[in-house]
Design a protein around this motif. Structure first.
Motif, mmCIF file in Angstrom:
data_model
loop_
_atom_site.group_PDB
_atom_site.id
_atom_site.type_symbol
_atom_site.label_atom_id
_atom_site.label_comp_id
_atom_site.label_asym_id
_atom_site.label_seq_id
_atom_site.Cartn_x
_atom_site.Cartn_y
_atom_site.Cartn_z
ATOM 1 N N UNK A 249 0.804 -1.205 0.000
ATOM 2 C CA UNK A 249 0.000 0.000 0.000
ATOM 3 C C UNK A 249 0.845 1.267 0.000
ATOM 4 N N UNK A 250 0.431 2.248 -0.797
ATOM 5 C CA UNK A 250 1.186 3.502 -0.898
ATOM 6 C C UNK A 250 0.182 4.646 -1.107
ATOM 7 N N UNK A 251 -0.543 5.040 -0.066
ATOM 8 C CA UNK A 251 -1.564 6.084 -0.237
ATOM 9 C C UNK A 251 -0.943 7.472 -0.380
ATOM 10 N N UNK A 252 -1.621 8.292 -1.163
ATOM 11 C CA UNK A 252 -1.205 9.678 -1.408
ATOM 12 C C UNK A 252 -2.251 10.621 -0.834
ATOM 13 N N UNK A 253 -1.812 11.559 -0.002
ATOM 14 C CA UNK A 253 -2.708 12.585 0.510
ATOM 15 C C UNK A 253 -2.419 13.898 -0.201
ATOM 16 N N UNK A 254 -3.474 14.475 -0.749
ATOM 17 C CA UNK A 254 -3.385 15.788 -1.378
ATOM 18 C C UNK A 254 -3.856 16.791 -0.328
ATOM 19 N N UNK A 255 -2.956 17.615 0.150
ATOM 20 C CA UNK A 255 -3.292 18.523 1.240
ATOM 21 C C UNK A 255 -3.820 19.852 0.713
ATOM 22 N N UNK A 256 -4.338 20.650 1.633
ATOM 23 C CA UNK A 256 -4.857 21.967 1.261
ATOM 24 C C UNK A 256 -3.739 22.891 0.777
ATOM 25 N N UNK A 257 -2.499 22.519 1.034
ATOM 26 C CA UNK A 257 -1.364 23.334 0.577
ATOM 27 C C UNK A 257 -1.114 23.188 -0.918
ATOM 28 N N UNK A 258 -1.719 22.187 -1.543
ATOM 29 C CA UNK A 258 -1.583 22.001 -2.986
ATOM 30 C C UNK A 258 -2.600 22.916 -3.645
ATOM 31 N N UNK A 259 -2.126 23.971 -4.283
ATOM 32 C CA UNK A 259 -3.008 25.032 -4.758
ATOM 33 C C UNK A 259 -3.746 24.681 -6.053
ATOM 34 N N UNK A 260 -3.241 23.753 -6.800
ATOM 35 C CA UNK A 260 -3.887 23.395 -8.063
ATOM 36 C C UNK A 260 -3.953 21.875 -8.181
ATOM 37 N N UNK A 261 -4.778 21.225 -7.384
ATOM 38 C CA UNK A 261 -4.754 19.763 -7.328
ATOM 39 C C UNK A 261 -5.535 19.050 -8.427
ATOM 40 N N UNK A 262 -6.330 19.772 -9.179
ATOM 41 C CA UNK A 262 -7.125 19.115 -10.220
ATOM 42 C C UNK A 262 -6.213 18.479 -11.257
ATOM 43 N N UNK A 263 -6.275 17.161 -11.371
ATOM 44 C CA UNK A 263 -5.392 16.418 -12.280
ATOM 45 C C UNK A 263 -5.783 14.954 -12.248
#
Lengths: 111, 110
Positions: free
Chosen positions: A73-87
């Motif tokens: 398992x290798x989960x990725x968290x996209x935090x609120x610090x990522x300003x352009x996360x749409x991808x």
């Protein structure tokens, strides 16, 4: 059914929220990777991990975090610090200098 | 840092013609060079790969060449067919870090 599985397929995030993308593999691969895909920019490396409890930043790690508590398992968290996360996010795994297998991807959209 | 440059970004050929995509890598420790094909909305899939101790590899209509001195590698597709239309990515692997090029959109016109 062996392979690498990502979930969910589609994910919507509100501004300021953290979200976690799942990646699981039953191929007994040591190395795992997260890539971000934007139109015209190819696959950009976010994080990668060679073994359990060890991971390295890729080229665009800011605003993301990962963990590798289990080999599978290798989960990725996209935090609120990522300003352009749409991808489109792709997870991959590999054994040494061999083919990397990809999951089917998660399309993340900020709403 | 390490990077992989890929050209051209788009390529249009007539059915039956050949297509060539070129990549350059920067990390001299790179020893594995795969090529992936990605159809719209799908995951990338390996089509051919080459290791640093080999200069050329062929699989039916697809071939890859590697020039380690110049840090160049290329994909050659002969007798192109409409189903070859897709985005193609080159990649280079040094130790475990796997870096991709920016992709080439290949359109094969019937």
């Amino acid at each position: 059914d062996g392979g690498i599985t990502q979930s969910p397929k589609y994910l919507f995030r509100k501004e300021g929220q953290n979200v976690t993308l799942s990646c699981e593999q039953n191929l007994n691969h040591d190395a795992m990777y997260w890539y971000r895909q934007d139109p015209g920019q190819g696959l950009r490396l976010i994080y990668y991990s060679q073994i359990v409890n060890d991971f390295q930043k890729g080229d665009i790690a800011e605003g993301y975090s990962v963990s590798r508590e289990k080999k599978e398992s290798f989960p990725l968290t996209v935090t609120s610090a990522q300003k352009n996360p749409t991808a489109f996010y792709l997870c991959a795994s590999t054994l040494s200098a061999t083919e990397a297998f990809f999951g089917q991807g998660t399309r993340l959209t900020v709403v | 840092g390490e990077n992989v440059e890929q050209h051209p970004s788009t390529l249009s050929v007539q059915e039956g013609d050949s297509a060539v995509i070129k990549c350059t890598y920067s990390d001299s420790a790179s020893n594995y060079f795969p090529w992936y094909k990605q159809e719209l909305g799908k995951r990338p899939q390996l089509i051919i790969d080459i290791r640093s101790n080999v200069g050329e590899k062929k699989d039916q209509r697809i071939a890859v060449t590697l020039n380690k001195t110049a840090k160049h590698f290329s994909l050659h597709i002969t007798e192109t067919q409409p189903e070859d239309s897709a985005v193609y990515f080159c990649a280079a692997k040094a130790r475990i870090k796997l870096i991709f090029g920016t992709g080439t959109l290949l359109a094969v016109q019937p």
